[in-house]
Design an enzyme around this catalytic site. Structure first.
Site, short mmCIF file in Angstrom:
data_model
loop_
_atom_site.label_atom_id
_atom_site.label_comp_id
_atom_site.label_asym_id
_atom_site.label_seq_id
_atom_site.Cartn_x
_atom_site.Cartn_y
_atom_site.Cartn_z
N GLN A 18 -83.78 -60.36 19.51
CA GLN A 18 -84.41 -59.52 19.48
C GLN A 18 -85.17 -59.25 21.14
O GLN A 18 -85.85 -60.10 21.52
CB GLN A 18 -85.62 -59.61 18.60
CG GLN A 18 -86.30 -57.92 18.65
CD GLN A 18 -87.02 -57.71 17.17
OE1 GLN A 18 -87.08 -58.44 16.35
NE2 GLN A 18 -87.87 -56.60 17.10
N SER A 19 -84.91 -57.87 21.72
CA SER A 19 -85.63 -57.66 23.01
C SER A 19 -86.95 -56.81 22.77
O SER A 19 -87.08 -56.36 21.82
CB SER A 19 -84.58 -56.86 23.67
OG SER A 19 -83.32 -57.56 23.97
N THR A 20 -87.72 -57.05 23.79
CA THR A 20 -89.00 -56.47 23.60
C THR A 20 -88.72 -54.92 24.08
O THR A 20 -87.91 -54.49 24.69
CB THR A 20 -90.12 -56.95 24.83
OG1 THR A 20 -89.58 -56.91 25.90
CG2 THR A 20 -90.27 -58.58 24.41
#
Length: 45
Positions: free
Chosen positions: A18-20
């Site tokens: 999961q990316s910010t």
């Protein structure tokens, strides 16, 4: 190195991280490459 039938017989795994929000907004090239790798893996079966 040439890809052989032994290589093609192996399983492959793709992990998802999961990316910010900041990474999504600012790292377009990285995201494009990640999706490209996933698509290439699907195309290879």
């Amino acid at each position: 190195m040439k890809i052989t039938s032994d290589h093609l017989a192996r399983g492959a795994f793709i992990y998802i991280r999961q990316s910010t929000v900041d990474q999504l907004a600012n790292n377009h090239e990285s995201r494009r490459r990640q999706y490209g790798l996933a698509e290439r893996a699907r195309a290879l079966g």
